[in-house]
Each structure stands twice: as structure tokens, then as C-alpha cells.
Design a protein around this motif. Sequence first.
Motif, PDB file in Angstrom:
ATOM      1  N   GLU A 204       0.832  -1.201   0.000  1.00 19.86           N
ATOM      2  CA  GLU A 204       0.000   0.000   0.000  1.00 19.86           C
ATOM      3  C   GLU A 204       0.869   1.254   0.000  1.00 19.86           C
ATOM      4  N   GLN A 205       1.954   1.232   0.756  1.00 22.72           N
ATOM      5  CA  GLN A 205       2.850   2.389   0.787  1.00 22.72           C
ATOM      6  C   GLN A 205       3.507   2.614  -0.567  1.00 22.72           C
ATOM      7  N   ILE A 206       3.836   1.536  -1.286  1.00 25.59           N
ATOM      8  CA  ILE A 206       4.415   1.682  -2.622  1.00 25.59           C
ATOM      9  C   ILE A 206       3.425   2.368  -3.559  1.00 25.59           C
ATOM     10  N   LEU A 207       2.166   1.991  -3.485  1.00 26.79           N
ATOM     11  CA  LEU A 207       1.153   2.653  -4.309  1.00 26.79           C
ATOM     12  C   LEU A 207       1.113   4.151  -4.019  1.00 26.79           C
ATOM     13  N   LYS A 208       1.146   4.502  -2.756  1.00 32.14           N
ATOM     14  CA  LYS A 208       1.114   5.923  -2.384  1.00 32.14           C
ATOM     15  C   LYS A 208       2.378   6.639  -2.825  1.00 32.14           C
ATOM     16  N   SER A 209       3.531   5.985  -2.673  1.00 32.09           N
ATOM     17  CA  SER A 209       4.798   6.592  -3.078  1.00 32.09           C
ATOM     18  C   SER A 209       4.857   6.807  -4.587  1.00 32.09           C
ATOM     19  N   ALA A 210       4.137   5.986  -5.340  1.00 32.96           N
ATOM     20  CA  ALA A 210       4.097   6.120  -6.800  1.00 32.96           C
ATOM     21  C   ALA A 210       3.150   7.225  -7.255  1.00 32.96           C
ATOM     22  N   GLY A 211       2.432   7.835  -6.314  1.00 33.35           N
ATOM     23  CA  GLY A 211       1.559   8.951  -6.665  1.00 33.35           C
ATOM     24  C   GLY A 211       0.082   8.672  -6.577  1.00 33.35           C
ATOM     25  N   PHE A 212      -0.301   7.447  -6.211  1.00 30.48           N
ATOM     26  CA  PHE A 212      -1.721   7.125  -6.128  1.00 30.48           C
ATOM     27  C   PHE A 212      -2.312   7.571  -4.794  1.00 30.48           C
ATOM     28  N   SER A 213      -3.586   7.897  -4.825  1.00 23.47           N
ATOM     29  CA  SER A 213      -4.310   8.302  -3.623  1.00 23.47           C
ATOM     30  C   SER A 213      -5.562   7.448  -3.480  1.00 23.47           C
ATOM     31  N   ASN A 214      -6.272   7.651  -2.379  1.00 16.66           N
ATOM     32  CA  ASN A 214      -7.514   6.900  -2.117  1.00 16.66           C
ATOM     33  C   ASN A 214      -7.294   5.397  -2.268  1.00 16.66           C
ATOM     34  N   VAL A 215      -6.206   4.905  -1.709  1.00 14.59           N
ATOM     35  CA  VAL A 215      -5.863   3.488  -1.824  1.00 14.59           C
ATOM     36  C   VAL A 215      -6.780   2.674  -0.908  1.00 14.59           C
ATOM     37  N   GLU A 216      -7.519   1.742  -1.497  1.00 14.57           N
ATOM     38  CA  GLU A 216      -8.439   0.900  -0.741  1.00 14.57           C
ATOM     39  C   GLU A 216      -8.157  -0.569  -1.026  1.00 14.57           C
ATOM     40  N   GLN A 217      -8.091  -1.361   0.020  1.00 15.46           N
ATOM     41  CA  GLN A 217      -7.976  -2.808  -0.165  1.00 15.46           C
ATOM     42  C   GLN A 217      -9.383  -3.376  -0.335  1.00 15.46           C
ATOM     43  N   PHE A 218      -9.606  -4.081  -1.450  1.00 11.61           N
ATOM     44  CA  PHE A 218     -10.934  -4.615  -1.728  1.00 11.61           C
ATOM     45  C   PHE A 218     -10.963  -6.149  -1.713  1.00 11.61           C
ATOM     46  N   TYR A 219      -9.783  -6.768  -1.626  1.00 12.41           N
ATOM     47  CA  TYR A 219      -9.717  -8.225  -1.766  1.00 12.41           C
ATOM     48  C   TYR A 219      -8.580  -8.741  -0.901  1.00 12.41           C
ATOM     49  N   ARG A 220      -8.862  -9.803  -0.152  1.00 14.98           N
ATOM     50  CA  ARG A 220      -7.805 -10.480   0.600  1.00 14.98           C
ATOM     51  C   ARG A 220      -8.202 -11.933   0.751  1.00 14.98           C
ATOM     52  N   ALA A 221      -7.336 -12.821   0.305  1.00 19.73           N
ATOM     53  CA  ALA A 221      -7.641 -14.247   0.328  1.00 19.73           C
ATOM     54  C   ALA A 221      -6.346 -15.022   0.511  1.00 19.73           C
ATOM     55  N   PHE A 222      -6.111 -15.513   1.735  1.00 27.44           N
ATOM     56  CA  PHE A 222      -4.867 -16.205   2.071  1.00 27.44           C
ATOM     57  C   PHE A 222      -3.661 -15.326   1.708  1.00 27.44           C
ATOM     58  N   THR A 223      -2.857 -15.702   0.726  1.00 26.93           N
ATOM     59  CA  THR A 223      -1.632 -14.942   0.450  1.00 26.93           C
ATOM     60  C   THR A 223      -1.817 -13.872  -0.621  1.00 26.93           C
ATOM     61  N   TRP A 224      -3.050 -13.535  -0.975  1.00 25.88           N
ATOM     62  CA  TRP A 224      -3.325 -12.598  -2.051  1.00 25.88           C
ATOM     63  C   TRP A 224      -4.048 -11.372  -1.515  1.00 25.88           C
ATOM     64  N   CYS A 225      -3.711 -10.208  -2.072  1.00 24.53           N
ATOM     65  CA  CYS A 225      -4.400  -8.959  -1.741  1.00 24.53           C
ATOM     66  C   CYS A 225      -4.649  -8.160  -3.001  1.00 24.53           C
ATOM     67  N   GLY A 226      -5.686  -7.332  -2.961  1.00 22.62           N
ATOM     68  CA  GLY A 226      -5.995  -6.462  -4.091  1.00 22.62           C
ATOM     69  C   GLY A 226      -6.361  -5.077  -3.619  1.00 22.62           C
ATOM     70  N   TRP A 227      -5.990  -4.075  -4.402  1.00 24.04           N
ATOM     71  CA  TRP A 227      -6.257  -2.670  -4.075  1.00 24.04           C
ATOM     72  C   TRP A 227      -6.828  -1.948  -5.279  1.00 24.04           C
ATOM     73  N   VAL A 228      -7.614  -0.924  -5.006  1.00 21.03           N
ATOM     74  CA  VAL A 228      -8.015   0.039  -6.015  1.00 21.03           C
ATOM     75  C   VAL A 228      -7.554   1.405  -5.546  1.00 21.03           C
ATOM     76  N   ALA A 229      -7.035   2.200  -6.464  1.00 24.33           N
ATOM     77  CA  ALA A 229      -6.492   3.512  -6.112  1.00 24.33           C
ATOM     78  C   ALA A 229      -6.781   4.508  -7.230  1.00 24.33           C
ATOM     79  N   SER A 230      -6.588   5.779  -6.933  1.00 24.26           N
ATOM     80  CA  SER A 230      -6.864   6.842  -7.892  1.00 24.26           C
ATOM     81  C   SER A 230      -5.572   7.524  -8.326  1.00 24.26           C
ATOM     82  N   ALA A 231      -5.451   7.772  -9.620  1.00 26.37           N
ATOM     83  CA  ALA A 231      -4.276   8.480 -10.130  1.00 26.37           C
ATOM     84  C   ALA A 231      -4.331   9.966  -9.776  1.00 26.37           C
TER      85      ALA A 231
END
Length: 231
Positions: A204-231
Motif C-alpha cells: 500500500e505504501q508503494i502505491l502511495k509513493s508512486a503517486g496514487f491516492s484513495n488506496v483501498e484494499q478490496f480483496y484479501r484471500a490467504f496470500t493474495w491482496c488487491g487494491w483500487v487507487a486513484s491516479a
Amino acid sequence: MQADENPFLKSFKDPAAISNYQSGPPRFTPGFADLHRMVTILLAERVPDDGRILVLGAGGGLELRAMAESQPDWTFVGVDPALPMLELARDTLGDAAARVDFIEGYIDAAPEEVFDGAVCLLTLHFLDRQERLRTIKEIHKRLKPGAPFVAAHSSFPQAPDVRDKWLSRYEAFAVASGVDPEMAGQARDAVSRSVELLTPEQDEQILKSAGFSNVEQFYRAFTWCGWVASA
């Protein structure tokens, strides 16, 4: 680790691995088909009906097919370093392949046009931390302000006392999904040895450091995660 040195990426040019690819990810990734549905829903919240989507790691074409079937007027640029995987994607899409520009390469090969949205599924964990950050920055550069970016990949707690537990769950899910136990164990060992695994907080911090905002985790399943963010 450079992307082209990763043994997992090299395997995507292996004919045997490619022939079995379509059945592989669903057996290792909980909710695989639902993940594709969620990705399309999240993009559609902000992408116009005639939107253009950048898909990084598009080889195989499974997520492209899901999005193309749900959104018949979207067009896509699909980028992947393995030409045989792009050819498989073209076959997977059938007639919908006409709506996709296929490009062999990494993010730098993607056109520097401005996209309405971007997707990168089950891919970024192949890149080390530095290359992951650089790649996400390059995705950000190619998006309209406020456009959505959806990413999902391997990301789970890395503390020594819990890391093996999560890898065991990854292995057990694959076996429960029909993967040969020996093959599942080999996959677990390969992930442990060859992938620079990060925690969800670090990703999540990498997404923010790359310039994305409004980072939300929408998916988590065992060893997998997913995020949606805004440019």
C-alpha cells in the motif's frame, strides 16, 4: 532481482507451462473468477462506456476476456513480456481480440497515451521492491487524473513466525483445488525462494509513493491482496 531474471517469468515462455496456464491460476488463487468481476466493477465506477484500459501482465487473456465480455465498448492495451502468452491471450479472447492492442514487453513498452484505467493482476509480486515502485510510477504517468488503477498480487505478513503459516495455506488451497501435492509443494518452495514478498502495508505504501491516492484494499484471500487507487 531484475524482472527478466525471475524464474517464474521465464516459465511463461515454456510451452508446457503455457499449455496448462488457463487451469493454473484458479487453483492457486481463491475467488479467481470473482476477482475479475470485482476488478471490472471497480473500474466501471469511473471508466466511461468507451473507456480505454491499460492491462499490464496481460498474457493468457483471462482478465481481458472478463472485462471485454462485461464492457463491450471498452478497448484495451495488453502488455506482457512473453510473446507466447500474448498469443494465448489472443486465442482466449476470440473475436474480442480485435479490441486489444497486444504489446510484447514491460511497462516501458506501453504507449504513453492517457488511459481511463489500468489493471495489473497476479504480476507485481514478480518484481523486486525498487522495480515494483518504478513500474507503478510508470502506470501512474499513463493515467488520466482520478483514473482508477486496480492491482492484485501475492502480499501477506512476512514476520518469521507467521510467514511459513501463510505459505502453508497457499499450498493447502492449491491441493484442495486439485493440484498434485508434490507440485503444490514445489510451487510453495519456489514462491518462498524466488519472489520478494512484501506485506500488504508495504504494498500500500508503494502505491502511495508512486503517486496514487484513495488506496483501498478490496480483496484479501490467504496470500493474495488487491487494491483500487486513484491516479
